[in-house]
Structure formats: structure tokens, C-alpha cells
Design a protein around this motif. Sequence first.
Motif, PDB file in Angstrom:
ATOM      1  N   THR A  62       0.844  -1.195   0.000  1.00 43.06           N
ATOM      2  CA  THR A  62       0.000   0.000   0.000  1.00 43.06           C
ATOM      3  C   THR A  62       0.876   1.240   0.000  1.00 43.06           C
ATOM      4  O   THR A  62       1.767   1.360   0.843  1.00 43.06           O
ATOM      5  CB  THR A  62      -0.911   0.016   1.241  1.00 43.06           C
ATOM      6  OG1 THR A  62      -1.712  -1.159   1.250  1.00 43.06           O
ATOM      7  CG2 THR A  62      -1.800   1.250   1.233  1.00 43.06           C
ATOM      8  N   PRO A  63       0.686   2.162  -0.935  1.00 43.75           N
ATOM      9  CA  PRO A  63       1.539   3.351  -1.000  1.00 43.75           C
ATOM     10  C   PRO A  63       1.537   4.133   0.318  1.00 43.75           C
ATOM     11  O   PRO A  63       0.480   4.391   0.902  1.00 43.75           O
ATOM     12  CB  PRO A  63       0.907   4.168  -2.134  1.00 43.75           C
ATOM     13  CG  PRO A  63       0.223   3.159  -3.001  1.00 43.75           C
ATOM     14  CD  PRO A  63      -0.300   2.122  -2.041  1.00 43.75           C
ATOM     15  N   ARG A  64       2.732   4.498   0.767  1.00 41.13           N
ATOM     16  CA  ARG A  64       2.885   5.239   2.025  1.00 41.13           C
ATOM     17  C   ARG A  64       3.942   6.330   1.818  1.00 41.13           C
ATOM     18  O   ARG A  64       4.806   6.229   0.947  1.00 41.13           O
ATOM     19  CB  ARG A  64       3.325   4.295   3.158  1.00 41.13           C
ATOM     20  CG  ARG A  64       2.450   3.090   3.318  1.00 41.13           C
ATOM     21  CD  ARG A  64       3.050   2.036   4.224  1.00 41.13           C
ATOM     22  NE  ARG A  64       2.788   2.281   5.628  1.00 41.13           N
ATOM     23  CZ  ARG A  64       3.169   1.463   6.610  1.00 41.13           C
ATOM     24  NH1 ARG A  64       3.834   0.356   6.319  1.00 41.13           N
ATOM     25  NH2 ARG A  64       2.909   1.735   7.862  1.00 41.13           N
ATOM     26  N   ARG A  65       3.851   7.347   2.667  1.00 38.13           N
ATOM     27  CA  ARG A  65       4.865   8.398   2.672  1.00 38.13           C
ATOM     28  C   ARG A  65       5.912   8.008   3.712  1.00 38.13           C
ATOM     29  O   ARG A  65       5.617   7.926   4.906  1.00 38.13           O
ATOM     30  CB  ARG A  65       4.236   9.756   2.981  1.00 38.13           C
ATOM     31  CG  ARG A  65       3.237  10.188   1.906  1.00 38.13           C
ATOM     32  CD  ARG A  65       2.589  11.517   2.241  1.00 38.13           C
ATOM     33  NE  ARG A  65       3.534  12.631   2.174  1.00 38.13           N
ATOM     34  CZ  ARG A  65       3.794  13.310   1.058  1.00 38.13           C
ATOM     35  NH1 ARG A  65       3.196  12.985  -0.093  1.00 38.13           N
ATOM     36  NH2 ARG A  65       4.639  14.321   1.077  1.00 38.13           N
ATOM     37  N   VAL A  66       7.121   7.756   3.252  1.00 41.86           N
ATOM     38  CA  VAL A  66       8.160   7.121   4.069  1.00 41.86           C
ATOM     39  C   VAL A  66       9.311   8.097   4.311  1.00 41.86           C
ATOM     40  O   VAL A  66       9.856   8.678   3.359  1.00 41.86           O
ATOM     41  CB  VAL A  66       8.709   5.855   3.375  1.00 41.86           C
ATOM     42  CG1 VAL A  66       9.745   5.165   4.268  1.00 41.86           C
ATOM     43  CG2 VAL A  66       7.575   4.905   3.003  1.00 41.86           C
TER      44      VAL A  66
END
Length: 256
Positions: free
Chosen positions: A127-131
Motif C-alpha cells: 500500500t503506497p505510504r509516505r516514508v
Amino acid sequence: MRVLVLGGTTEARQLYGLLEQAGARFDVTVSLAGATRAPVLPRLAVRIGGFGGAGGLHDWLLAHRIDAVIDATHPFAVRMSDNAVGACMRAGVALLRIERPGWTSVEGDCWIRVADMQAAARALGNTPRRVLLTVGRKDLLPFHHAGVHDWLLRSVDRPDASLLPPGARVLQARGPFDVAAEEALLRDERIDVIVTKNSGGAATYAKLVAARALGLPVIMVDRPSVAAAPTVTDATAAMAWLERLYAHDSPTRREV
């Protein structure tokens, strides 16, 4: 007494200061790997670059008649620490490692502990996340295939473009960092998760406090195991060890 310090950490820089104050009793060479492009240099003799493995370090110790080695490298610099153990054992040179305590989680932390960078990349999921990625410049390749995430990499030096995960943005900064600034960064960048390694120390701990306050998960890479060696946790204890060695050295050398 001829001393080699394998440096590059906060504890190493603290030790440099103590050795500078000690004067002529210690003939010190500081060795830096060269990983940082603009290192903070001490007012001591400095060499930059590798030794060529344990064998090369062994030969260098003998050629320079080194009496003691202090390994003040990063807790994740496994190869250098292992080489130091092997080389010092063969050369009959006293060795001490400065190893700062690792971080431990406290109430309110949401840590996902993993064994290595590959496991950290897998832990991010698909799931796309801001890392926020704070693992240094050398450990980025496992994140190339870790999913379609929005990467913010913080590093002292800018990595080579080929090492960056796809689309990664780079924030160049050197600690120490404070909690208020870290909270602001996490909020402004809308970070979902932090990936870091358990370096320990105070310089970069603020991001963990900020993550705790904001309820953000942290993927924490555990420290790798290294060859056993006598160990202290700070520069003061390392200096005391050197002083004890010096006190038991020959009167002739102490007078030189």
C-alpha cells in the motif's frame, strides 16, 4: 603510546577532544573510511580510506608499531569491526570498542523490529505510504523494489542517483536534531512511517520521540552481530582504558 582510532562517530569525536588534551603522551592516528564527503576532522593525524581487509590492517599496525586500537566506528560497520578484531589478535595489539547503547522502545512507541534492510523493505507492504527513510547512503538498494511509496531520504551526503528508490526526494542534513523540528518535518511531509536503524545515541533520537508523539510507526532495523571484543559505551571510559594502558607501560616510553 601509539594509538589508532577507527573513527567516524559522535563518540569518536568526543575521544579526539580528550586525546588532544592529553598532549604528547599519545601519538594518535585517526582513520576514517571516507564514506562522509566532508567529515569533521580532529587536530590529530588523519588517514582516510580502507586498509585492504583484516590482513591490510594487520600489516599497517605492525608497520606503524601501534600499541592500542580503539574501534569507534558505527554500530552497523560490521566489516571494519570484525577486521579490527582479527587484525589486533594476530598483531598482539590491545583493542577496545566503543559501542553506544542501542535504543529501546518505551510506552507509546510503535516499533516494527526487523533483522535487516531487506526485511525493512518488506515490512512497508504494497500500500503506497509516505516514508521517511533514514538508513544512510549505503543501504538503499533493498528499497528499489519495496512498492510504490513516496520516499523522503534524509542523509548527511547526497547518495548517487542510481542508489535512490524510484522518485525519492533527498533532504541533506546532519544531526543533532531537536524534537520540535522533527515533529514539524513529519507533519509538513505528512509522513506515514519512518524506517531507521538502531544506531543509538542522542543525535538522531528526536525523530523517535516525534514519531511517538504523533502515533507513527517506526520500522527499526536491529543491530547486526559483530566479533566479540572488550567494549565500553562512551569516550570517557575509552580514555580511562588508554590511561591505564599507559600507566602500565614502560617507564622509558612514558618519558618520551
